[in-house]
Structures are given as structure tokens and as C-alpha cells.
Write a protein that holds these residues in place. Sequence first.
Motif, PDB file in Angstrom:
ATOM      1  N   ASP A   1     -31.590 -40.805 -20.524  1.00 26.02           N
ATOM      2  CA  ASP A   1     -32.682 -39.882 -20.387  1.00 26.02           C
ATOM      3  C   ASP A   1     -34.080 -40.460 -20.596  1.00 26.02           C
ATOM      4  OD1 ASP A   1     -33.473 -39.637 -23.100  1.00 26.02           O
ATOM      5  OD2 ASP A   1     -31.552 -38.887 -23.727  1.00 26.02           O
ATOM      6  N   ALA A   2     -35.101 -39.752 -20.269  1.00 25.52           N
ATOM      7  CA  ALA A   2     -36.539 -40.209 -20.371  1.00 25.52           C
ATOM      8  C   ALA A   2     -36.890 -40.740 -21.594  1.00 25.52           C
ATOM      9  CB  ALA A   2     -37.500 -38.959 -19.838  1.00 25.52           C
ATOM     10  N   GLU A   3     -36.709 -40.195 -22.596  1.00 26.40           N
ATOM     11  CA  GLU A   3     -37.052 -40.908 -23.895  1.00 26.40           C
ATOM     12  C   GLU A   3     -36.173 -42.198 -24.365  1.00 26.40           C
ATOM     13  OE1 GLU A   3     -39.703 -39.625 -25.126  1.00 26.40           O
ATOM     14  OE2 GLU A   3     -39.637 -38.219 -23.514  1.00 26.40           O
ATOM     15  N   GLU A   4     -34.965 -42.079 -24.160  1.00 29.00           N
ATOM     16  CA  GLU A   4     -33.905 -43.263 -24.442  1.00 29.00           C
ATOM     17  C   GLU A   4     -34.514 -44.361 -23.474  1.00 29.00           C
ATOM     18  OE1 GLU A   4     -31.587 -43.669 -27.126  1.00 29.00           O
ATOM     19  OE2 GLU A   4     -33.548 -42.462 -27.548  1.00 29.00           O
ATOM     20  N   ALA A   5     -34.893 -44.052 -22.242  1.00 32.60           N
ATOM     21  CA  ALA A   5     -35.411 -45.179 -21.270  1.00 32.60           C
ATOM     22  C   ALA A   5     -36.692 -45.684 -21.693  1.00 32.60           C
ATOM     23  CB  ALA A   5     -35.441 -44.671 -19.782  1.00 32.60           C
ATOM     24  N   LYS A   6     -37.383 -44.828 -22.365  1.00 28.68           N
ATOM     25  CA  LYS A   6     -38.664 -45.671 -22.793  1.00 28.68           C
ATOM     26  C   LYS A   6     -38.428 -46.302 -23.936  1.00 28.68           C
ATOM     27  CE  LYS A   6     -41.000 -41.398 -22.831  1.00 28.68           C
ATOM     28  NZ  LYS A   6     -42.146 -40.513 -22.735  1.00 28.68           N
ATOM     29  N   TYR A   7     -37.579 -45.827 -24.878  1.00 28.48           N
ATOM     30  CA  TYR A   7     -37.118 -46.720 -25.885  1.00 28.48           C
ATOM     31  C   TYR A   7     -36.882 -48.106 -25.800  1.00 28.48           C
ATOM     32  CZ  TYR A   7     -35.370 -47.884 -30.671  1.00 28.48           C
ATOM     33  OH  TYR A   7     -34.937 -48.625 -31.731  1.00 28.48           O
ATOM     34  N   ALA A   8     -35.605 -47.874 -24.707  1.00 23.60           N
ATOM     35  CA  ALA A   8     -35.139 -49.282 -24.246  1.00 23.60           C
ATOM     36  C   ALA A   8     -36.113 -50.229 -23.462  1.00 23.60           C
ATOM     37  CB  ALA A   8     -33.896 -48.928 -23.237  1.00 23.60           C
TER      38      ALA A   8
ATOM     39  N   LEU B   1     -43.356 -43.089 -28.124  1.00 25.38           N
ATOM     40  CA  LEU B   1     -42.584 -43.899 -27.004  1.00 25.38           C
ATOM     41  C   LEU B   1     -43.361 -43.791 -25.724  1.00 25.38           C
ATOM     42  CD1 LEU B   1     -38.806 -42.400 -27.789  1.00 25.38           C
ATOM     43  CD2 LEU B   1     -40.047 -44.467 -28.611  1.00 25.38           C
ATOM     44  N   ASP B   2     -44.069 -44.690 -25.786  1.00 29.18           N
ATOM     45  CA  ASP B   2     -44.667 -44.760 -24.440  1.00 29.18           C
ATOM     46  C   ASP B   2     -44.173 -45.505 -23.353  1.00 29.18           C
ATOM     47  OD1 ASP B   2     -47.280 -43.289 -25.189  1.00 29.18           O
ATOM     48  OD2 ASP B   2     -48.118 -45.154 -26.115  1.00 29.18           O
ATOM     49  N   LYS B   3     -44.741 -45.446 -22.126  1.00 32.08           N
ATOM     50  CA  LYS B   3     -43.850 -45.943 -20.974  1.00 32.08           C
ATOM     51  C   LYS B   3     -44.406 -47.492 -20.864  1.00 32.08           C
ATOM     52  CE  LYS B   3     -43.567 -41.689 -18.293  1.00 32.08           C
ATOM     53  NZ  LYS B   3     -43.802 -40.988 -16.904  1.00 32.08           N
ATOM     54  N   ASP B   4     -43.550 -48.405 -20.939  1.00 27.59           N
ATOM     55  CA  ASP B   4     -43.773 -49.785 -20.472  1.00 27.59           C
ATOM     56  C   ASP B   4     -43.098 -49.998 -19.099  1.00 27.59           C
ATOM     57  OD1 ASP B   4     -44.171 -52.573 -20.165  1.00 27.59           O
ATOM     58  OD2 ASP B   4     -43.520 -52.978 -22.097  1.00 27.59           O
ATOM     59  N   ASP B   5     -44.229 -49.752 -18.117  1.00 26.98           N
ATOM     60  CA  ASP B   5     -43.802 -49.600 -16.671  1.00 26.98           C
ATOM     61  C   ASP B   5     -43.099 -50.999 -16.263  1.00 26.98           C
ATOM     62  OD1 ASP B   5     -44.556 -47.095 -16.286  1.00 26.98           O
ATOM     63  OD2 ASP B   5     -46.389 -47.658 -15.816  1.00 26.98           O
ATOM     64  N   ARG B   6     -43.189 -52.108 -16.909  1.00 22.42           N
ATOM     65  CA  ARG B   6     -42.677 -53.182 -16.578  1.00 22.42           C
ATOM     66  C   ARG B   6     -40.948 -53.387 -16.659  1.00 22.42           C
ATOM     67  NH1 ARG B   6     -45.270 -57.347 -20.777  1.00 22.42           N
ATOM     68  NH2 ARG B   6     -44.528 -55.546 -22.186  1.00 22.42           N
ATOM     69  N   PHE B   7     -40.659 -52.299 -17.299  1.00 28.97           N
ATOM     70  CA  PHE B   7     -39.118 -52.322 -17.448  1.00 28.97           C
ATOM     71  C   PHE B   7     -38.455 -51.026 -17.582  1.00 28.97           C
ATOM     72  CE2 PHE B   7     -41.364 -55.653 -20.384  1.00 28.97           C
ATOM     73  CZ  PHE B   7     -40.586 -56.676 -19.716  1.00 28.97           C
ATOM     74  N   LEU B   8     -39.530 -50.049 -17.315  1.00 25.52           N
ATOM     75  CA  LEU B   8     -38.775 -48.650 -17.433  1.00 25.52           C
ATOM     76  C   LEU B   8     -37.880 -48.073 -16.428  1.00 25.52           C
ATOM     77  CD1 LEU B   8     -39.028 -45.843 -19.000  1.00 25.52           C
ATOM     78  CD2 LEU B   8     -40.775 -45.359 -17.509  1.00 25.52           C
ATOM     79  N   GLN B   9     -38.045 -48.516 -15.115  1.00 29.79           N
ATOM     80  CA  GLN B   9     -37.376 -47.974 -13.991  1.00 29.79           C
ATOM     81  C   GLN B   9     -36.037 -48.348 -14.190  1.00 29.79           C
ATOM     82  OE1 GLN B   9     -38.607 -45.749 -12.008  1.00 29.79           O
ATOM     83  NE2 GLN B   9     -36.245 -45.519 -10.977  1.00 29.79           N
ATOM     84  N   LYS B  10     -35.451 -49.644 -14.639  1.00 23.44           N
ATOM     85  CA  LYS B  10     -34.097 -50.058 -14.485  1.00 23.44           C
ATOM     86  C   LYS B  10     -33.453 -49.153 -15.404  1.00 23.44           C
ATOM     87  CE  LYS B  10     -33.556 -53.914 -16.876  1.00 23.44           C
ATOM     88  NZ  LYS B  10     -33.653 -55.209 -17.274  1.00 23.44           N
ATOM     89  N   TYR B  11     -33.947 -48.595 -16.608  1.00 28.62           N
ATOM     90  CA  TYR B  11     -33.280 -47.808 -17.774  1.00 28.62           C
ATOM     91  C   TYR B  11     -32.950 -46.381 -17.071  1.00 28.62           C
ATOM     92  CZ  TYR B  11     -33.599 -51.826 -20.412  1.00 28.62           C
ATOM     93  OH  TYR B  11     -33.475 -53.239 -21.194  1.00 28.62           O
ATOM     94  N   LEU B  12     -33.963 -46.006 -16.200  1.00 28.49           N
ATOM     95  CA  LEU B  12     -33.740 -44.720 -15.604  1.00 28.49           C
ATOM     96  C   LEU B  12     -32.808 -44.673 -14.657  1.00 28.49           C
ATOM     97  CD1 LEU B  12     -37.461 -43.824 -15.279  1.00 28.49           C
ATOM     98  CD2 LEU B  12     -35.952 -42.526 -16.845  1.00 28.49           C
TER      99      LEU B  12
END
Length: 520
Positions: free
Chosen positions: A282-289, A266-277
Motif C-alpha cells: 500500500d502507499a504508506e508501506e511503499a514509502k516506508y520500504a 513517510l515522504d516519497k523517495d522517488d528513487r525507489f518508490l515505484q518498485k514497492y508499489l
Amino acid sequence: MLFNLNWLSQKIKKGKISILIILNGILNSQAQEKPNIVLFLVDDMGWQDTSVPFASGQTILKQKYHTPNMQRLAEQGMKFTNAYATPVCSPTRVSLMTGLNAAHHKVTNWTLKKNQLVDEKDSILTPPHWNVNGMSPVDSIPRTVYATPLPTLLKKQGYFTIHIGKAHFGAIDTPAENPLNIGFDVNVGGHAAGSPSTYLGEKNYGNAKGQYSPPWGVPNLEEFHGTKVFLTEALTQKAIDALSQPIQEKKPFFLYMSHYAVHVPLDKDDRFLQKYLEKGLDAEEAKYAALVEGMDKSLGDIMDFLEKKNLEENTVIIFMSDNGGLALSPPRGGEAFTQNLPLKSGKGSLYEGGIRVPMIVKWPNLIEPKSESSQYIMIEDFFPTILEISGLKNYKSVQEIDGISFFPLLKNSALKNDYRKLIWHFPHKWIPTDAPGINYKSAIRQGDWKLIYDMKSEKKELYNLKKDIGEENDLSQEYPETVNHLSQLLGEQLEKWNSQMPFNKIKNKVVPYPHQVLND
């Protein structure tokens, strides 16, 4: 050339299509009668990992994800709410490429190294002698299923065949390790491994910079090494680049867009990560989303490209996942085995959470937009369906095909077949501990009824999926005749295919087929 007149009239009324474009589409179709085919396969994507509603009514998970391009595809095509794959990756992919059920081709677990088992140790059962080396286009490779691959037949039909992303068809040092050996003209990213060590271009997708580093480095992407291009995006760009040749040559193409997403890590895709945080995940589910939305962007980019090149009208897009969503925590966040609710369990399981997957098909000239089919279908059905879409009839393959074409469903979503039986067979220990529906299970679905056979306990569970999609109410004691009927169907089919069963070390014998076990 068939056109959906209702679809055309709606487009014209809304100003989204002109008579000129329609005529242009007709002329293009006359120049190239065979439709282009895009098979967009996602890795480990659950039935609820999308803002497209596959369940009836609103669900919590539907509100969690943002997949506007899947929504766009569903509005333009047909949604399948009862589509099934196998519980893990390689069996699904071999079924896709051969038209065989996993219990028949015997690649029943995931593959990697030649002749090496991946099964976890168990104190009671020992796995059978399965086809650990995957599929093979030649008959001289031990522990493989020898079969005529789908892209080989499509090439004979005049298609330019493109493989992008995850392959996972054959073990290292076997022919099917390389998609070029099973009929693809182009391969970018496909090799023996089933996941990347990283999605990050900064880490060269798991390679030494400028060179391929097996087994986990993703090949053929050296131009992106050291960049900030996420793997999902790099593969999408390469897919679009690869389409230039068949378009220029005016050849029909088969694009197998096989993403590594949304498989771990579950690497960070910074294009979309912040909106889910910011949504509170949580951190892992945000990375998954974020992985899910990155996959969705890829779908949108390919759809946009087809429209830009005036190829939309003569291109079939098929969207599918290779198994249910991962539900182990960690690496997922939250409580384990809740990530696919209302479906039970997740990847590796023969409960619905491990095998029921999202599926959408778009074909502008045939499929009614915003249509929906509740008919259950299986991954091996893709083989005969895609060949029928291509116009190939009376083809010869070394294997006898198990799949049934769902082409008629594309024309009439109301068609139903409750007599057909779907079979799953997983005579393995996938994870070290037993978990819901995971490790040493077989199953059958016929109509609304589903039976699960536990090879370790030799017990059976029975569910009515129409009334109990979450498989919470085991009806085996209330409907013994149904248990016996489904046990007979399942056991006889496994026996016909000579499906391999594990060995019980305590009883010192091979585990019996389900129809050979009497109910209590």
C-alpha cells in the motif's frame, strides 16, 4: 596488525584481493595503527525491516524489503541476532554517548524543549521528575545527566570526529543540543529535534530557503535547498565530503553516520518508490520500504568510498538501529502492531518489537565473515566497545560505565553469558492510549527469560524468548520462582540506580519497585 587468514585466503582464491593490496593494507596500518570507526545508526528501523535474515528461517517481512548493502555488510562481518536498544530515541542516544543504562542516566523519554515534558497525560499515573533536558558535558545544567561523552574521549585518542544527521542528545538551549559541544569536530544536520519535518530538498528539509528554521528544520544543508536531493542522500554526500580532512591529514576518524531515516514523515523517495508499489504494497508501506532502501544505498555509498580510498582494511563499520520499528497505523500501513512480526508490538514497547534491533559489525582484520552471534547485548555496550576498538585503555569519565564491551565477541562469536541482566525502564506515557507493552513499563532479560513489569497494574509477565520469541505465552503463573528471582534483580538494580518511578494518583503514593510487589 592482526589478519583473519581464512578471510584473506578466500579473497585471494576468488580473485577479489591481491598480494599487493594486502601489503598496501599492512603498510597503511603501520602508518595509522588506530582503526577508523564508522557507526551507522538508523532511526526507528525494526529487526525485520531488511532482506538480511535476523530471525531463524524465512519470514514474510524479509521478502518485503531490499537491502543489498546490509547483506553485503553481513557477508563481510558478524550479525548480532539479539541486539537491544531502548524503546524510543533519546534514551538510546544518550546511552550510546555515555555508556549508561537509561534507568541510570534518567533520560528515559525523548527530549526537545528545555524543561518541558513530552509525556502524554494519564488518569492514574504521573511521570517522575526525569532528565527532560538530556545529557550534558558540563555539570551546571538542571535536569540533565552530566557525563564524559564518547567523542570527547575519542578526540583525546587522536580521532577526527564527525557527526552527520540526527543528534537528539540535549534539549534546545542546552550545550548538548549541538554535537560540537560533546566532542565532535564536524556537525552536519544534528540539533535538538529527533525528526525532520520533511525529507524533501524541494521543501528545504523544513527550513526557510537558505536558512535554518528550528525546531524541525534540518540544519547545515543549505546547498541542497530547492533541489530534488532526498535528505538521506544529502547527508551521505556531506559525510563523504567530511572524510576528506582526516584522510588528507592521515588521522584516524570516527564517523557517526546517524540517519533520520526511517523515522516519519513517510515522504516519497522517488528513487525507489515505484518498485514497492508494483510489488503490491500500500502507499504508506511503499514509502516506508523506499526509506529503508535509501538508507541502504547510503551504507553502500560509504562502503564503496572506503574501498576506493583503500581504507576498507583498517575501518570498523558498526550498523545499529536506535529502537524497534514503528508499528502505529497510521502513519504505517496495514494492521497496527503487526509490522515487526514475529516480534510483538513496536517502537515505544518493551515487547521485543520495540527494543530488539538489527546489528552488524564488520572488521576485516579481526571478524570472521558471515559469522553470527546470538549473545544478547545492549546499547550502552557500544561506549566501552568503541573505546576498546580505538585502543584507549584506563580512560577516565565522570560517570561509572554500565555497558560491557563486546570486543571479545568480535573475535569469538560463540562466547555466551546467560548470567548478565539487561534492564529497560520507561516510566512514561508515550502515546495517548495504552497499547501492547507501551506506556509505564520496566523489563529485565537474563538468559532466555524476560520479565515485564506494568507500573499501572503492578502486574508482571514472564516469557521464555528461546521458545516464544513472539511473547505469546505468559508463564508467570507457571514459574513463580523465576518471576520472584527476576523481580528481585530488576527491582534491586532500579533501586541501586535510584531510578525514578511514577506517582499513582489513585493510591496517592509512588509506584513500588517490582521486587516490592508480591505475586498473587
